[in-house]
Scaffold this motif. Structure first.
Motif, short mmCIF file in Angstrom:
data_model
loop_
_atom_site.label_atom_id
_atom_site.label_comp_id
_atom_site.label_asym_id
_atom_site.label_seq_id
_atom_site.Cartn_x
_atom_site.Cartn_y
_atom_site.Cartn_z
N LYS A 159 68.71 55.19 2.11
CA LYS A 159 67.65 56.00 2.71
C LYS A 159 67.90 57.49 2.47
O LYS A 159 66.97 58.23 2.13
N LEU A 160 69.13 57.91 2.61
CA LEU A 160 69.44 59.32 2.39
C LEU A 160 69.15 59.74 0.96
O LEU A 160 68.56 60.80 0.71
N VAL A 161 69.53 58.91 0.01
CA VAL A 161 69.31 59.23 -1.41
C VAL A 161 67.82 59.23 -1.71
O VAL A 161 67.31 60.14 -2.38
N ARG A 162 67.10 58.24 -1.22
CA ARG A 162 65.65 58.17 -1.48
C ARG A 162 64.91 59.36 -0.90
O ARG A 162 63.94 59.83 -1.46
N ASP A 163 65.36 59.83 0.26
CA ASP A 163 64.74 61.01 0.86
C ASP A 163 65.07 62.28 0.08
O ASP A 163 64.28 63.21 0.05
N PHE A 164 66.23 62.32 -0.54
CA PHE A 164 66.67 63.52 -1.23
C PHE A 164 66.11 63.61 -2.65
O PHE A 164 65.84 64.71 -3.14
N LEU A 165 65.93 62.49 -3.32
CA LEU A 165 65.51 62.50 -4.73
C LEU A 165 64.26 63.32 -5.01
O LEU A 165 64.24 64.09 -5.97
N GLU B 148 68.19 58.38 22.32
CA GLU B 148 67.76 59.38 23.30
C GLU B 148 66.85 60.42 22.65
O GLU B 148 65.92 60.92 23.28
N ASP B 149 67.12 60.73 21.39
CA ASP B 149 66.33 61.73 20.67
C ASP B 149 65.15 61.12 19.92
O ASP B 149 64.40 61.84 19.28
N ASN B 150 65.03 59.79 19.95
CA ASN B 150 64.02 59.08 19.15
C ASN B 150 64.10 59.48 17.69
O ASN B 150 63.09 59.64 17.01
N ALA B 151 65.30 59.66 17.22
CA ALA B 151 65.51 60.10 15.84
C ALA B 151 65.90 58.91 14.97
O ALA B 151 66.32 57.87 15.46
N GLU B 152 65.75 59.09 13.67
CA GLU B 152 66.20 58.06 12.73
C GLU B 152 67.71 58.04 12.67
O GLU B 152 68.37 59.05 12.91
N THR B 153 68.26 56.90 12.33
CA THR B 153 69.71 56.75 12.29
C THR B 153 70.26 56.95 10.89
O THR B 153 71.29 56.41 10.54
N PHE B 154 69.56 57.72 10.08
CA PHE B 154 70.01 57.93 8.71
C PHE B 154 70.67 59.29 8.59
O PHE B 154 70.03 60.30 8.35
N SER B 155 71.96 59.30 8.82
CA SER B 155 72.77 60.49 8.74
C SER B 155 74.04 60.13 7.99
O SER B 155 74.55 59.02 8.14
N PRO B 156 74.57 61.04 7.19
CA PRO B 156 75.81 60.71 6.46
C PRO B 156 76.93 60.21 7.36
O PRO B 156 77.62 59.26 7.01
#
Length: 121
Positions: free
Chosen positions: A110-116, A67-75
């Protein structure tokens, strides 16, 4: 919600349950509320109830993200997949477990790669 997690971490599931139930009463579509109830049921050995709550959390998360067109990468998304993988594995459902663990790995990767890149050295 953080208080409920503190209760769970301190082996006080009844107090956590009260909080998660109130969260769900106030918002039937609360991903965190259903995830938390799933964790409580899992800790009590109520596998089917845990599975039901975790699947509900997974479905709600997917619905809200689309609904939000958001990515599904959440902890929380990674946690849901991981816990479902554990449940499936414990029930001898290797293929379902494998799929959930792969999805959890994808989320965490994905979360780790975005954070590094944000880490200052």
């Amino acid at each position: 919600m953080e208080l409920a997690q503190i209760y769970l971490d301190n082996k006080k599931p009844d107090e956590a349950r009260n909080i998660y139930q109130k969260i769900i009463e106030n918002d039937l579509d609360s991903v965190e509320g259903h995830y938390g109830m799933g964790m409580i049921y899992q800790g009590e050995g109520k596998t089917e109830e845990a599975r039901s709550e975790l699947i509900k959390a997974k479905e709600l998360f997917s619905k809200q993200q689309s609904e939000d067109n958001a990515e599904t990468f959440s902890p929380v998304n990674g946690h849901i997949h991981y816990q479902l993988g554990l449940l499936h594995s414990g029930q001898g459902e290797a293929e379902k477990a494998f799929k959930e663990f792969i999805m959890a790995c994808d989320v965490y990767d994905k979360l780790v790669r975005d954070f590094l890149p944000k880490i200052k050295r």
